[in-house]
Design a protein around this motif. Structure first.
Motif, PDB file in Angstrom:
ATOM      1  N   ALA A  80     -63.994 -16.500  53.152  1.00  0.00           N
ATOM      2  CA  ALA A  80     -63.540 -15.267  52.504  1.00  0.00           C
ATOM      3  C   ALA A  80     -63.119 -14.230  53.534  1.00  0.00           C
ATOM      4  O   ALA A  80     -62.067 -13.586  53.392  1.00  0.00           O
ATOM      5  CB  ALA A  80     -64.647 -14.708  51.617  1.00  0.00           C
ATOM      6  N   VAL A  81     -63.916 -14.055  54.588  1.00  0.00           N
ATOM      7  CA  VAL A  81     -63.574 -13.090  55.639  1.00  0.00           C
ATOM      8  C   VAL A  81     -62.323 -13.541  56.385  1.00  0.00           C
ATOM      9  O   VAL A  81     -61.448 -12.716  56.718  1.00  0.00           O
ATOM     10  CB  VAL A  81     -64.759 -12.905  56.604  1.00  0.00           C
ATOM     11  N   MET A 123     -56.540 -12.712  57.487  1.00  0.00           N
ATOM     12  CA  MET A 123     -55.190 -13.279  57.487  1.00  0.00           C
ATOM     13  C   MET A 123     -54.245 -12.484  56.602  1.00  0.00           C
ATOM     14  O   MET A 123     -53.080 -12.269  56.957  1.00  0.00           O
ATOM     15  CB  MET A 123     -55.243 -14.743  57.034  1.00  0.00           C
ATOM     16  N   GLN A 124     -54.721 -12.034  55.459  1.00  0.00           N
ATOM     17  CA  GLN A 124     -53.866 -11.254  54.563  1.00  0.00           C
ATOM     18  C   GLN A 124     -53.500  -9.912  55.167  1.00  0.00           C
ATOM     19  O   GLN A 124     -52.393  -9.405  54.963  1.00  0.00           O
ATOM     20  CB  GLN A 124     -54.561 -11.083  53.215  1.00  0.00           C
ATOM     21  N   ALA A 125     -54.413  -9.322  55.934  1.00  0.00           N
ATOM     22  CA  ALA A 125     -54.099  -8.065  56.620  1.00  0.00           C
ATOM     23  C   ALA A 125     -53.189  -8.305  57.809  1.00  0.00           C
ATOM     24  O   ALA A 125     -52.236  -7.547  58.055  1.00  0.00           O
ATOM     25  CB  ALA A 125     -55.390  -7.384  57.079  1.00  0.00           C
ATOM     26  N   LEU A 126     -53.460  -9.368  58.543  1.00  0.00           N
ATOM     27  CA  LEU A 126     -52.701  -9.663  59.761  1.00  0.00           C
ATOM     28  C   LEU A 126     -51.246  -9.977  59.454  1.00  0.00           C
ATOM     29  O   LEU A 126     -50.336  -9.554  60.168  1.00  0.00           O
ATOM     30  CB  LEU A 126     -53.364 -10.837  60.493  1.00  0.00           C
ATOM     31  N   THR A 127     -51.017 -10.726  58.389  1.00  0.00           N
ATOM     32  CA  THR A 127     -49.649 -11.124  58.028  1.00  0.00           C
ATOM     33  C   THR A 127     -49.030 -10.206  56.975  1.00  0.00           C
ATOM     34  O   THR A 127     -47.849 -10.354  56.656  1.00  0.00           O
ATOM     35  CB  THR A 127     -49.639 -12.567  57.490  1.00  0.00           C
ATOM     36  N   ARG A 128     -49.843  -9.291  56.416  1.00  0.00           N
ATOM     37  CA  ARG A 128     -49.412  -8.431  55.306  1.00  0.00           C
ATOM     38  C   ARG A 128     -48.843  -9.276  54.173  1.00  0.00           C
ATOM     39  O   ARG A 128     -47.813  -8.974  53.579  1.00  0.00           O
ATOM     40  CB  ARG A 128     -48.391  -7.383  55.779  1.00  0.00           C
ATOM     41  N   ASN A 129     -49.557 -10.383  53.903  1.00  0.00           N
ATOM     42  CA  ASN A 129     -49.135 -11.350  52.894  1.00  0.00           C
ATOM     43  C   ASN A 129     -50.311 -11.646  51.991  1.00  0.00           C
ATOM     44  O   ASN A 129     -51.348 -12.148  52.436  1.00  0.00           O
ATOM     45  CB  ASN A 129     -48.641 -12.635  53.575  1.00  0.00           C
ATOM     46  N   SER A 130     -50.183 -11.336  50.702  1.00  0.00           N
ATOM     47  CA  SER A 130     -51.286 -11.516  49.762  1.00  0.00           C
ATOM     48  C   SER A 130     -51.588 -12.981  49.468  1.00  0.00           C
ATOM     49  O   SER A 130     -52.599 -13.295  48.837  1.00  0.00           O
ATOM     50  CB  SER A 130     -50.977 -10.788  48.450  1.00  0.00           C
ATOM     51  N   LEU A 131     -50.718 -13.894  49.900  1.00  0.00           N
ATOM     52  CA  LEU A 131     -50.944 -15.325  49.689  1.00  0.00           C
ATOM     53  C   LEU A 131     -51.595 -15.997  50.884  1.00  0.00           C
ATOM     54  O   LEU A 131     -51.854 -17.199  50.856  1.00  0.00           O
ATOM     55  CB  LEU A 131     -49.621 -16.037  49.374  1.00  0.00           C
TER      56      LEU A 131
END
Length: 330
Positions: free
Chosen positions: A74-75, A80-88
């Motif tokens: 989960a972490v 990853m979602q913050a790093l890539t700015r991608n919700s997927l």
């Protein structure tokens, strides 16, 4: 969304209490049912009885591994979602889990089937790291939106790694049972030694995630904003990538690939606490642990005569809720 500081802290504490209850229930109500008194005696007055052996060697490690792996995935997904700015973004969708499994399968099949777990952990880390670099590099080479390119590259690399793993699994039949141990994404047969082998890496990565949560807030707003505020974006990205590799690689090394946890839980955390990663990271940790612990508990209650892989349970529990969340956000 939780607004007040009191409600944030209260819900977080409630999540921890809920997790502790879930771990205890997972131990007591598995394939065999035990009383809380039996658990107490197994911990403090161990007597080599069948019940005590089962609780100490099977039930307790399984529950603790479920909590640690759920929290780690989960972490890793939240970062990853913050790093890539991608919700997927998640370790499973970006192929990191598949890459780690491929390298572990290669090690077992072609190097030595008697490799220690500590050695296999490093192969898992290597597979996760190489896959992450490969996916990001392919995404940079493509034209158009980088976020879309990375998702497509992750899906392609994940399919490629899974195909190679299946081929190796079929060709190296003499190691089939050992390889299957990591392919099914299961908690079955895991021992405390498996958790102890990777726990230092998980702890280091979790501490790193908490320490970099402030930088994640800035980085999630875009590289231009991050640089304008004086952040060393390249260094932060490298540190965050190492954290993701440690969390995903350690998780796969214990249980094999488990999907959806790293995708769903960050969305749930943002739904509850907003976009502040100082809150998202701890909430993701607790919620991810809860998801796997209760998922495993429910799976054992629904199919008491079968050992349902935890990956199947998370899919059953997670997909409907994720669809509901997606519709709500839309």
């Amino acid at each position: 969304m939780l607004q007040s500081r009191f409600s944030l802290i209260s819900c977080f504490i409630l999540g921890i209490v809920f997790l502790i209850v879930g771990i205890i229930c997972n131990i007591l109500y598995g394939f065999h049912t035990y009383s809380i008194n039996t658990l107490y005696n197994a911990l403090f007055h161990y007597d080599d009885s069948k019940a005590h052996i089962t609780i100490v060697t099977l039930s307790i490690p399984r529950a603790l591994i479920a909590a640690c792996v759920g929290a780690s995935l989960a972490v890793a997904g939240a970062i990853m979602q913050a790093l890539t700015r991608n919700s997927l973004a998640s370790p499973s969708i970006f192929g990191i889990n598949a890459g780690a499994v491929l390298f572990i399968t290669l090690a077992i099949s072609f190097i030595n089937s008697g490799l220690t777990l500590q050695a296999l952990v490093w192969f898992g880390f290597a597979g996760a790291a190489i896959t992450a670099v490969l996916v990001y590099s392919i995404g940079l080479l493509g034209r158009g939106d980088l976020q879309v390119n990375i998702v497509l590259a992750g899906a392609a690399i994940s399919a490629f790694c899974s195909s190679l793993t299946s081929i190796i699994y079929l060709v190296k039949k003499e190691n089939m049972d050992t390889v299957l141990f990591w392919l099914v994404g299961s908690l079955s047969g895991r021992e405390m030694s498996h958790l102890v082998a990777v726990l230092p890496y998980i702890i280091i990565a979790m501490i790193g995630a908490f320490c970099t949560s402030g930088s994640l807030n800035v980085l999630s707003m875009g590289e231009d904003v991050s640089r304008g505020l004086g952040q060393r974006t390249n260094l932060i990205k490298i540190v965050l990538a190492i954290i993701v590799v440690l969390l995903a690689g350690a998780s796969v090394s214990i249980t094999g690939p488990i999907g959806l946890v790293g995708l769903i839980i960050p969305h749930v955390s943002r739904f509850l606490v907003g976009i502040n990663y100082r809150r998202i990271i701890p909430y993701s940790m607790v919620l991810g642990a809860n998801l796997l612990v209760y998922g495993d508990l429910i799976a054992k209650q629904l199919l008491p005569t079968e050992d349902l892989p935890i990956g199947v349970a998370t899919a059953v529990l997670g997909v409907p809720f994720f669809i509901y969340l997606a519709r709500k956000r839309g």
